[in-house]
Design an enzyme around this catalytic site. Structure first.
Site, PDB file in Angstrom:
ATOM      1  N   CYS B  78      77.696  49.605  -5.838  1.00 16.24           N
ATOM      2  CA  CYS B  78      79.107  49.460  -5.592  1.00 16.24           C
ATOM      3  C   CYS B  78      79.583  48.234  -6.381  1.00 16.24           C
ATOM      4  O   CYS B  78      78.863  46.923  -6.380  1.00 16.24           O
ATOM      5  CB  CYS B  78      79.526  49.205  -4.203  1.00 16.24           C
ATOM      6  SG  CYS B  78      81.142  48.524  -3.887  1.00 16.24           S
ATOM      7  N   ILE B  79      80.562  48.182  -7.063  1.00 17.56           N
ATOM      8  CA  ILE B  79      80.949  47.166  -7.815  1.00 17.56           C
ATOM      9  C   ILE B  79      81.381  46.068  -7.150  1.00 17.56           C
ATOM     10  O   ILE B  79      81.229  44.792  -7.696  1.00 17.56           O
ATOM     11  CB  ILE B  79      82.011  47.572  -9.180  1.00 17.56           C
ATOM     12  CG1 ILE B  79      82.328  46.272 -10.128  1.00 17.56           C
ATOM     13  CG2 ILE B  79      83.469  47.809  -8.432  1.00 17.56           C
ATOM     14  CD1 ILE B  79      82.868  46.894 -11.244  1.00 17.56           C
TER      15      ILE B  79
END
Lengths: 136, 130
Positions: B78-79
């Protein structure tokens, strides 16, 4: 965005501060709202503290994200299940929680409460009824 | 059966990524499909290629990278969670003006939409965490 509509339940079990779970769970809910799924949230154990009113994080340097819960109706997230026993065990009542409402577009945009207090047994049924459960 | 896997805890501190790895390996061996593995919260730390665990310990990142190479697994970090915790790919390094990147082979950085999409596409979504 998607033709399949699944029932998503986001389960919030942790206190709002102390760990990042609650804040990052809310980020998932907000992004997930764009997918037009059938979304519910569940609050149990210390997770019920996430919805309390009057949160003040100023002295801690942490972000107070609790006002975001009141905006969930705008994202069509309108079902917030709160477990009665978890409230009881922590000396909380519905009055201690924020007044979270949504506008019901099928009922002339009448304002209705998003919080649904349910028993532990009923919460189990809510969970059994889901397609996807993401637990935080 | 098509599984979607969520890993919510960091490597070594917590057994979640080990359990997820063992589950994925067993599921693939039984002929099941794994749509995606999504790393969230401290789980994103599994994807740094700069970890150097003692040689007599398991190499968690290398295990995942090898499994991804073998089975074409989609390992997504997840960024938003990654940026908070100092995990950047080359693209993000440049975009954020940083001087290094550290994403391991077989992992990619993407958004939370990938988690929801996985939930929609998979028959079962399984969370490994606390």
């Amino acid at each position: 965005m998607s033709e399949v509509i699944k029932k998503f339940l986001y389960v919030n079990r942790k206190a709002p501060y102390g760990t990042i779970y609650a804040q990052e769970a809310l980020e998932v809910v907000l992004i997930g709202a764009a997918f037009d799924q059938d979304v519910s949230l569940a609050f149990l154990d210390d997770g019920v503290f996430q919805l309390t009113k009057g949160q003040d994080t100023k002295e801690t340097g942490l972000k107070n994200f609790s006002p975001t819960f009141r905006a969930l109706g705008d994202y069509e997230v309108t079902k917030l299940y709160v477990e009665q026993e978890s409230l009881d065990e922590r000396g909380l009542t519905l009055d201690d929680l924020q007044d979270i409402q949504y506008e019901d577009e099928d009922d002339d945009y009448a304002e209705k409460p998003s919080i649904i207090v349910v028993s532990r047994a009923r919460m189990g049924e809510v969970m059994a009824d889901q397609d996807v459960i993401l637990s935080f | 059966m098509k599984f979607g896997i969520v890993v919510n805890e960091g490597p070594y501190t917590h057994q979640a990524s080990d359990s997820a790895y063992n589950f994925v390996k067993a599921a693939l061996a039984k002929g099941h499909e794994v749509a995606r593995v999504f790393f969230y919260h401290d789980g994103v730390n599994v994807g740094t290629r700069l970890s150097v665990p003692p040689q007599d310990d398991r190499q968690i990142q290398e295990q995942w990278s090898a499994l991804a190479a073998e089975h074409g697994l989609d390992l997504v970090i997840c960024i938003a969670a990654a940026q908070r915790r100092g995990l950047l790919d080359e693209n993000e390094m440049q975009r954020q003006g940083k001087d290094a990147h550290n994403i391991a082979e077989g992992f990619r950085i993407s958004g939370l939409g990938q988690l929801i999409e996985m939930g929609i596409q998979a028959d079962r979504t399984i969370t490994f965490g606390d």
